[in-house]
Design an enzyme around this catalytic site. Sequence first.
Site, short mmCIF file in Angstrom:
data_model
loop_
_atom_site.label_atom_id
_atom_site.label_comp_id
_atom_site.label_asym_id
_atom_site.label_seq_id
_atom_site.Cartn_x
_atom_site.Cartn_y
_atom_site.Cartn_z
N CYS A 1 -20.50 13.72 -10.45
CA CYS A 1 -21.04 15.03 -10.30
C CYS A 1 -20.26 15.87 -11.37
CB CYS A 1 -20.45 15.56 -8.91
SG CYS A 1 -18.67 15.64 -9.09
N HIS B 1 -12.35 13.01 -5.26
CA HIS B 1 -13.56 12.15 -5.40
C HIS B 1 -12.75 10.81 -6.27
CE1 HIS B 1 -16.82 15.28 -5.94
NE2 HIS B 1 -16.03 15.56 -4.82
N GLU C 1 -13.50 9.10 -8.75
CA GLU C 1 -13.37 9.12 -10.32
C GLU C 1 -12.12 9.92 -10.55
OE1 GLU C 1 -16.14 9.70 -8.55
OE2 GLU C 1 -17.74 9.99 -9.74
N CYS D 1 -16.40 15.65 -11.75
CA CYS D 1 -15.95 14.13 -12.17
C CYS D 1 -16.52 14.05 -13.51
CB CYS D 1 -16.56 13.29 -11.37
SG CYS D 1 -15.79 13.09 -9.69
#
Length: 160
Positions: A82, A52, A54, A85
Site C-alpha cells: 500500500c 502491516h 512490511e 508501506c
Amino acid sequence: MDEDQRYLRRAIELAARAAEAGDVPIGAVLLVGDRHFEAWNEKERRPDPTAHAEVLLIREAAAALGRWRLSDATLYVTKEPCVMCAGAIVAARIGRVVYGAPDPKGGADVSVFDVLRSPKTNHRLEVTSGVCATEAAEQLQRFFRERRGKGEEGLPDSPP
C-alpha cells in the site's frame, strides 16, 4: 523452485497466521545479508493501523541491525504494498521488493499509485511482481469470502 518462489511461499505461510488471528492475510520475509526476518499483518492484534507486515519487518530489521538504510535487503510480500508501506520501503532504501498478488484498490507499485517505481522519489529499487500471484490472491479472496459469510461487511483492504 527459485529463491523468489521459495520466499514468497514462506510469506504465504506467514499470512495464514495473520488470518488465524483475524487480520488480513499478508505475510512478508526480509533478507538482509545473512539475516532473515519474518512478519505478518497484526493490525487487529496490536491494535495498530500501521502494523502491516512490511512496516513491522522494516522496524525489526532496522533495530536488530542498528541501521535504517536497508539497501542490501530484499523484501518478499504476498500483496502489492500500500502507499504507507511503499513509503516505508523507499524511506528504508530497500534494494529489492518481490510481491505476489496485485492490489487493484490500493496498490502503490503500479495498480493505483506509482510509489515504488516513481522517478520522483529519492530512491530507486528493483521490483518483481506476480511471483506466486495466484496462491497469494486466492488466500486473500478466501479470507474475505469467509469473513463476508459471517456477516462482516465493509471490510477494509478487500480485493475485488
